[in-house]
Design an enzyme around this catalytic site. Structure first.
Site, PDB file in Angstrom:
ATOM      1  N   PHE A  26       0.849  -1.198   0.000  1.00  0.00           N
ATOM      2  CA  PHE A  26       0.000   0.000   0.000  1.00  0.00           C
ATOM      3  C   PHE A  26       0.877   1.238   0.000  1.00  0.00           C
ATOM      4  O   PHE A  26       1.775   1.365   0.840  1.00  0.00           O
ATOM      5  CB  PHE A  26      -0.929   0.028   1.215  1.00  0.00           C
ATOM      6  N   ASP A  37       9.165   2.589   1.699  1.00  0.00           N
ATOM      7  CA  ASP A  37       7.988   3.323   2.139  1.00  0.00           C
ATOM      8  C   ASP A  37       7.867   3.092   3.640  1.00  0.00           C
ATOM      9  O   ASP A  37       7.378   2.060   4.087  1.00  0.00           O
ATOM     10  CB  ASP A  37       6.754   2.832   1.377  1.00  0.00           C
ATOM     11  N   LYS A  49       2.476   9.752   8.226  1.00  0.00           N
ATOM     12  CA  LYS A  49       1.739   9.313   9.421  1.00  0.00           C
ATOM     13  C   LYS A  49       2.317   9.897  10.721  1.00  0.00           C
ATOM     14  O   LYS A  49       2.031  11.038  11.035  1.00  0.00           O
ATOM     15  CB  LYS A  49       1.656   7.785   9.458  1.00  0.00           C
TER      16      LYS A  49
HETATM   17  C1  LIG Z   1      -0.868   5.312   5.076  1.00  0.00           C
HETATM   18  C2  LIG Z   1       0.147   4.887   4.121  1.00  0.00           C
HETATM   19  C3  LIG Z   1       0.330   5.575   2.912  1.00  0.00           C
HETATM   20  C4  LIG Z   1      -0.545   6.710   2.477  1.00  0.00           C
HETATM   21  O1  LIG Z   1      -0.502   7.809   3.323  1.00  0.00           O
HETATM   22  P1  LIG Z   1      -1.624   8.952   3.222  1.00  0.00           P
HETATM   23  O2  LIG Z   1      -1.186   9.981   4.213  1.00  0.00           O
HETATM   24  O3  LIG Z   1      -2.936   8.314   3.547  1.00  0.00           O
HETATM   25  O4  LIG Z   1      -1.608   9.461   1.827  1.00  0.00           O
HETATM   26  C5  LIG Z   1       1.353   5.156   2.085  1.00  0.00           C
HETATM   27  N1  LIG Z   1       2.146   4.114   2.427  1.00  0.00           N
HETATM   28  C6  LIG Z   1       1.995   3.439   3.566  1.00  0.00           C
HETATM   29  C7  LIG Z   1       2.920   2.316   3.893  1.00  0.00           C
HETATM   30  C8  LIG Z   1       0.984   3.784   4.450  1.00  0.00           C
HETATM   31  O5  LIG Z   1       0.812   3.089   5.578  1.00  0.00           O
END
Ligand SMILES: *Cc1c(COP(=O)(O)O)cnc(C)c1O
Length: 414
Positions: A143, A228, A257
């Site tokens: 994700f 990420d 986050k």
């Molecule tokens: C939450 C998340 C995102 C997206 O972040 P947003 O602030 O919702 O755009 C991308 N990568 C990972 C691993 C995430 O947990």
């Protein structure tokens, strides 16, 4: 337009269904106040927060030092745009580069935007070497956000379906499969994009061998290794960033986050050689590096980048793991817990397939707020400083919630 004029204060949960885009289905309760790891709704009911705003509220709700940082900045300067730089952004960039592998930082406002910057950077980097070097390799169930590029790199096809043509040149491989990487990474690859713990995909830690293989192949083929760390970063795993746990250094890393502890801010961090492709005008953001966000994130980083705090994360992780495993065994509802630090997942047992959301709903009835990671995994991502007494109380409430579910099931099958 709504013909019945209503006073704005008369909002209820039903208002959501009338005036908000129907992309979410929030819980019935509406929290109005938070303090530390506790929340209160409009009826004054109290909840233990094991969700942390989806791994965001690193220091709980309304941490006094973050409130002070925000207030101080709010009286000084709110916004400039990137036509001018500002002190909080420069200080935060200094701290982030000092604390990590990175030489340079690009600020933006959300995880999706940080990854968008990372993927655009990777493309420019690759195409600058050879026009055919544009393949991005990512993983099933990964994700990376909800922009069209980031959902396309993400490994959940459902999230990119129905939006017309999606960006091309993206290859998805099975996660934790070094052989698949070995067979696929080539001189046409510009980036390999890895979550060190797949968060939304079910709280699945990467294996060290997988991460090491990705590093070796990126070196061999002059591709950028992108981590990420939007969910795993900022102390969540018991290290400032999870790459430090794996002892594998990326070329590019994204953080969001927890970075602002609840204030929207994100960063794309990278090595000098990669940063050089982002020449003046190649990318941008109006709000990126906003003084309010950077002031708060600076305060978060000062608190989190501390060996005592990080050791506390590992201690709390053990307490939460043990408690969850005990609940799972007692009720036969979870399989053994997985994850790293305070990013934990309890997979549903075979008898409870697909019912993680039922546990969350029962938890709310018993005064504890948990998350899911897909239909099969209960996910917990509490504050890194949650008092050990609140952890114990939250686990008691979760135990009661599971007992209620088991009782209901016994009732319906009788
Ligand atoms: C939450 C998340 C995102 C997206 O972040 P947003 O602030 O919702 O755009 C991308 N990568 C990972 C691993 C995430 O947990």
């Amino acid at each position: 337009m709504n013909t019945q004029q209503q006073t704005p204060s008369a909002v209820t949960r039903a208002t959501f269904d009338e005036v908000m885009a129907p992309t979410y289905k929030p819980a019935e309760m509406i929290p109005v106040r938070g303090e530390g790891s506790r929340l209160w709704d409009r009826q004054g009911r109290e909840y233990i927060d094991f969700a942390g705003g989806i791994a965001v509220n690193l220091l709980g709700h309304c941490h006094p030092q973050l409130v002070a940082a925000l207030e101080q900045q709010a009286h000084a300067l709110w916004h400039l745009s990137n036509v001018m730089t500002n002190e909080p952004a420069l200080r935060l960039a200094r701290k982030l580069t000092a604390a990590t592998f990175a030489d340079r930082v690009f600020f933006c406002n959300s995880g999706g935007e940080a990854n968008e910057a990372a993927f655009k950077l990777a493309r420019r980097y690759g195409v600058g070497i050879d026009p055919a070097k544009h393949q991005i390799i990512a993983f099933d169930n990964g994700f990376h956000g909800r922009t069209l590029f980031t959902v396309s790199v993400g490994g959940t096809p459902r999230y990119s379906q129905g939006f017309g043509p999606i960006p091309a040149g993206i290859t998805h491989l099975p996660f934790n499969d070094p052989a698949a990487l070995e067979a696929t990474v080539s001189d046409s690859t510009c980036a390999v994009v890895v979550e060190l713990v797949q968060g939304e995909g079910g709280v699945i830690p990467a294996t060290p061998e997988f991460v090491q293989t990705a590093r070796r192949l990126c070196d061999k083929h002059r591709a950028l290794l992108v981590f990420d760390e939007i969910q795993t970063g900022m102390g969540r795993t018991g290290h400032l960033y999870a790459y430090q746990h794996y002892d594998v250094i990326p070329d590019v890393m994204t953080s969001a986050k927890g970075l602002g502890g609840g204030f929207p801010i994100a960063a794309m961090l990278c090595i000098e050689r990669a940063a050089q492709v982002l020449t003046v005008g190649t990318h941008g953001s109006t709000y990126g590096g906003n003084p309010l966000g950077c002031a708060v994130a600076g305060a978060v980083l000062d608190i989190v980048n501390d060996p005592t705090l990080l050791a506390g994360v590992r201690r709390r992780s053990q307490q939460l793991c043990d408690g969850l495993d005990a609940i799972g065994r007692r009720h036969g509802i979870f399989d053994p817990v997985r994850g790293l630090g305070l990013l934990l997942g309890a997979p549903m047992s075979p008898a409870w397939q697909g019912r993680a959301k039922d546990v969350v709903d029962a938890g709310l009835r018993h005064g504890v707020w948990c998350l899911v990671a897909g239909p099969e995994v209960l996910r917990l991502a509490p504050s890194l400083v949650i008092p050990e007494a609140d952890l114990a109380e939250g686990l008691r409430r979760l135990d009661a919630a599971c007992a209620e579910l088991i009782g209901q099931r016994a009732h319906t099958t009788a």
